[in-house]
Design a protein around this motif. Structure first.
Motif, mmCIF file in Angstrom:
data_model
loop_
_atom_site.group_PDB
_atom_site.id
_atom_site.type_symbol
_atom_site.label_atom_id
_atom_site.label_comp_id
_atom_site.label_asym_id
_atom_site.label_seq_id
_atom_site.Cartn_x
_atom_site.Cartn_y
_atom_site.Cartn_z
ATOM 1 N N ALA A 123 0.849 -1.192 0.000
ATOM 2 C CA ALA A 123 0.000 0.000 0.000
ATOM 3 C C ALA A 123 0.883 1.239 0.000
ATOM 4 C CB ALA A 123 -0.903 0.012 1.222
ATOM 5 N N ALA A 124 0.304 2.350 -0.411
ATOM 6 C CA ALA A 124 1.037 3.610 -0.392
ATOM 7 C C ALA A 124 0.068 4.767 -0.214
ATOM 8 C CB ALA A 124 1.826 3.792 -1.684
ATOM 9 N N LEU A 125 0.551 5.798 0.432
ATOM 10 C CA LEU A 125 -0.166 7.051 0.565
ATOM 11 C C LEU A 125 0.734 8.116 -0.037
ATOM 12 C CD1 LEU A 125 -2.704 8.396 1.826
ATOM 13 C CD2 LEU A 125 -1.245 8.975 3.773
ATOM 14 N N GLN A 126 0.174 8.971 -0.882
ATOM 15 C CA GLN A 126 1.008 9.883 -1.663
ATOM 16 C C GLN A 126 0.327 11.222 -1.852
ATOM 17 O OE1 GLN A 126 2.261 8.041 -5.320
ATOM 18 N NE2 GLN A 126 2.225 9.970 -6.422
ATOM 19 N N ARG A 127 1.148 12.262 -1.967
ATOM 20 C CA ARG A 127 0.648 13.589 -2.355
ATOM 21 C C ARG A 127 1.784 14.414 -2.926
ATOM 22 N NH1 ARG A 127 -0.820 18.370 1.599
ATOM 23 N NH2 ARG A 127 -0.302 19.453 -0.291
ATOM 24 N N SER A 128 1.426 15.495 -3.604
ATOM 25 C CA SER A 128 2.395 16.427 -4.166
ATOM 26 C C SER A 128 2.546 17.626 -3.233
ATOM 27 C CB SER A 128 1.945 16.922 -5.540
ATOM 28 O OG SER A 128 1.934 15.863 -6.451
ATOM 29 N N PHE A 129 3.779 18.124 -3.144
ATOM 30 C CA PHE A 129 4.074 19.329 -2.377
ATOM 31 C C PHE A 129 4.810 20.312 -3.269
ATOM 32 C CE2 PHE A 129 3.800 16.303 1.172
ATOM 33 C CZ PHE A 129 3.065 17.032 2.092
ATOM 34 N N ASN A 130 4.579 21.598 -3.038
ATOM 35 C CA ASN A 130 5.345 22.647 -3.680
ATOM 36 C C ASN A 130 6.555 22.916 -2.792
ATOM 37 O OD1 ASN A 130 6.479 25.058 -4.544
ATOM 38 N ND2 ASN A 130 4.508 25.997 -5.028
ATOM 39 N N LEU A 131 7.740 22.569 -3.281
ATOM 40 C CA LEU A 131 8.967 22.751 -2.515
ATOM 41 C C LEU A 131 9.813 23.906 -3.059
ATOM 42 C CD1 LEU A 131 10.094 19.056 -1.882
ATOM 43 C CD2 LEU A 131 8.526 20.492 -0.579
ATOM 44 N N SER A 132 9.168 24.864 -3.743
ATOM 45 C CA SER A 132 9.914 25.958 -4.370
ATOM 46 C C SER A 132 10.664 26.816 -3.352
ATOM 47 C CB SER A 132 8.990 26.823 -5.225
ATOM 48 O OG SER A 132 7.967 27.399 -4.434
ATOM 49 N N THR A 133 10.246 26.816 -2.089
ATOM 50 C CA THR A 133 10.957 27.576 -1.057
ATOM 51 C C THR A 133 11.701 26.659 -0.082
ATOM 52 O OG1 THR A 133 8.987 27.676 0.348
ATOM 53 C CG2 THR A 133 9.343 29.512 -1.181
ATOM 54 N N ALA A 134 11.797 25.378 -0.422
ATOM 55 C CA ALA A 134 12.509 24.409 0.426
ATOM 56 C C ALA A 134 13.917 24.225 -0.124
ATOM 57 C CB ALA A 134 11.762 23.078 0.459
ATOM 58 N N GLY A 135 14.816 25.060 0.336
ATOM 59 C CA GLY A 135 16.198 25.017 -0.147
ATOM 60 C C GLY A 135 17.090 24.143 0.721
ATOM 61 N N THR A 136 18.349 24.496 0.773
ATOM 62 C CA THR A 136 19.360 23.754 1.524
ATOM 63 C C THR A 136 18.938 23.567 2.976
ATOM 64 O OG1 THR A 136 21.076 24.681 0.113
ATOM 65 C CG2 THR A 136 21.792 23.740 2.209
ATOM 66 N N GLY A 137 19.091 22.355 3.464
ATOM 67 C CA GLY A 137 18.772 22.044 4.848
ATOM 68 C C GLY A 137 17.303 21.817 5.129
ATOM 69 N N SER A 138 16.463 21.776 4.096
ATOM 70 C CA SER A 138 15.032 21.562 4.314
ATOM 71 C C SER A 138 14.754 20.120 4.742
ATOM 72 C CB SER A 138 14.235 21.939 3.067
ATOM 73 O OG SER A 138 14.707 21.220 1.947
ATOM 74 N N THR A 139 13.621 19.937 5.434
ATOM 75 C CA THR A 139 13.302 18.668 6.073
ATOM 76 C C THR A 139 11.862 18.258 5.808
ATOM 77 O OG1 THR A 139 14.804 19.253 7.881
ATOM 78 C CG2 THR A 139 13.223 17.517 8.334
ATOM 79 N N LEU A 140 11.661 16.965 5.613
ATOM 80 C CA LEU A 140 10.326 16.368 5.593
ATOM 81 C C LEU A 140 10.102 15.808 6.987
ATOM 82 C CD1 LEU A 140 7.746 15.245 4.191
ATOM 83 C CD2 LEU A 140 9.090 13.214 3.669
ATOM 84 N N ARG A 141 9.111 16.326 7.700
ATOM 85 C CA ARG A 141 8.808 15.882 9.067
ATOM 86 C C ARG A 141 7.491 15.109 9.068
ATOM 87 N NH1 ARG A 141 9.435 20.042 13.740
ATOM 88 N NH2 ARG A 141 11.534 19.184 13.561
ATOM 89 N N THR A 142 7.516 13.931 9.665
ATOM 90 C CA THR A 142 6.319 13.108 9.767
ATOM 91 C C THR A 142 6.152 12.639 11.205
ATOM 92 O OG1 THR A 142 6.776 12.273 7.541
ATOM 93 C CG2 THR A 142 5.110 11.113 8.823
ATOM 94 N N VAL A 143 4.962 12.837 11.746
ATOM 95 C CA VAL A 143 4.624 12.254 13.041
ATOM 96 C C VAL A 143 3.923 10.939 12.718
ATOM 97 C CG1 VAL A 143 3.346 12.510 15.189
ATOM 98 C CG2 VAL A 143 4.444 14.509 14.131
ATOM 99 N N LEU A 144 4.491 9.837 13.231
ATOM 100 C CA LEU A 144 3.987 8.511 12.876
ATOM 101 C C LEU A 144 4.244 7.512 13.986
ATOM 102 C CD1 LEU A 144 6.830 6.946 12.209
ATOM 103 C CD2 LEU A 144 6.553 8.034 10.000
ATOM 104 N N GLU A 145 3.675 6.351 13.825
ATOM 105 C CA GLU A 145 3.903 5.228 14.732
ATOM 106 C C GLU A 145 3.958 3.969 13.890
ATOM 107 O OE1 GLU A 145 1.858 3.004 18.573
ATOM 108 O OE2 GLU A 145 0.833 4.688 17.641
ATOM 109 N N TRP A 146 4.903 3.068 14.209
ATOM 110 C CA TRP A 146 4.915 1.793 13.502
ATOM 111 C C TRP A 146 4.933 0.633 14.483
ATOM 112 C CZ3 TRP A 146 9.690 4.555 12.935
ATOM 113 C CH2 TRP A 146 10.801 3.950 13.499
ATOM 114 N N ASP A 147 4.325 -0.447 14.055
ATOM 115 C CA ASP A 147 4.294 -1.713 14.787
ATOM 116 C C ASP A 147 4.260 -2.796 13.706
ATOM 117 O OD1 ASP A 147 4.099 -3.678 16.686
ATOM 118 O OD2 ASP A 147 2.295 -2.903 17.639
ATOM 119 N N LEU A 148 5.438 -3.050 13.115
ATOM 120 C CA LEU A 148 5.591 -3.951 11.979
ATOM 121 C C LEU A 148 6.642 -5.007 12.304
ATOM 122 C CD1 LEU A 148 5.765 -1.168 9.261
ATOM 123 C CD2 LEU A 148 3.943 -2.862 9.429
#
Length: 182
Positions: free
Chosen positions: A40-65
Motif C-alpha cells: 500500500a502507499a499514501l502519496q501527495r504532491s508538495f510545492n517545494l519551491s521555497t525548500a532550499g538547503t537544509g530543508s526537512t520532511l517531518r512526519t509524526v507517525l507510529e509503527w508496529d511492523l
C-alpha cells in the motif's frame, strides 16, 4: 489553586479522520493481525519551491511492523511520479528493518507511540515546484504483527510537514481531508 497536569500521554487508537493507518485496529479484542502480502502507499504532491538547503520532511507517525526483511515501510520522493528516491537510507530493507534511529532513540519493530521522523530533503528535490512524497508499506506472507502483539498493528501517519533550513514551516498536512492525499 488551579490545575496541574503531569505525565500526560496522547494516543490515537482509531477514529474517522486526521490520520492514515495501514494495518489493523480492534477495540473488541486484545490483539489483531494486519494483512499478509500487502502493498500500500499514501502519496501527495508538495510545492517545494521555497525548500532550499537544509530543508526537512517531518512526519509524526507510529509503527508496529515485523521488521527485519519482512514487513517494512519507506518514505520516498519523486519529481516525475515514476522514479522514487528512498529518504530513509534503508534501501531494500525499509523501516523498521533491523532497527531505526529517530531523534537519537533506536527503535525496533515498534515505536510504542508516536514519534517525529525528520528526513533531509535531497538537493534534487529542493526548490522544485512539484515533488511527490510517498509512504509505502509492504508485508510478506507470514507474521501479521510487530513487537508484542496488541490491538493496533501496522503503520499510522498522523501529520506531514515541510520545514525550510531554518526550521520554519513551509507547508503541512494533518491528514484531515481525503482530498489532499491519494
Amino acid at each position: 489553586p488551579g490545575w496541574v497536569l503531569d505525565d500526560l500521554a496522547v494516543t490515537n487508537v482509531g477514529g474517522s479522520a486526521n490520520y492514515w493507518h495501514h494495518g489493523c485496529y480492534t477495540s473488541t479484542a486484545s490483539t489483531c493481525g494486519y494483512s499478509n502480502s500487502a502493498s500500500a502507499a499514501l502519496q501527495r504532491s508538495f510545492n517545494l519551491s521555497t525548500a532550499g538547503t537544509g530543508s526537512t520532511l517531518r512526519t509524526v507517525l507510529e509503527w508496529d511492523l515485523e521488521g527485519s526483511s519482512y514487513d517494512n515501510f519507506w518514505v520516498e520522493m519523486s519529481s516525475n511520479n515514476t522514479t522514487w528516491t528512498d529518504l530513509t537510507g534503508t534501501g531494500t530493507l525499509g523501516i523498521p528493518a533491523s532497527g531505526y534511529s529517530v531523534g537519537g532513540t533506536q527503535y525496533g519493530d515498534e515505536t510504542g507511540g508516536p514519534v517525529t521522523l525528520d528526513l533531509n530533503i535531497p538537493a534534487a528535490f529542493q526548490n522544485q515546484n512539484q515533488v511527490d512524497v510517498r509512504y509505502r508499506v509492504k508485508t510478506d506472507s507470514s507474521v501479521q504483527y510487530g513487537g508484542t502483539p496488541d490491538n493496533q498493528e501496522g503503520l499510522t501517519l498522523d501529520s506531514i510537514s515541510i520545514l525550510d533550513g531554518s526550521g520554519n514551516l513551509i507547508v503541512s498536512d494533518n491528514l484531515n481531508s481525503q482530498l489532499t492525499m491519494s
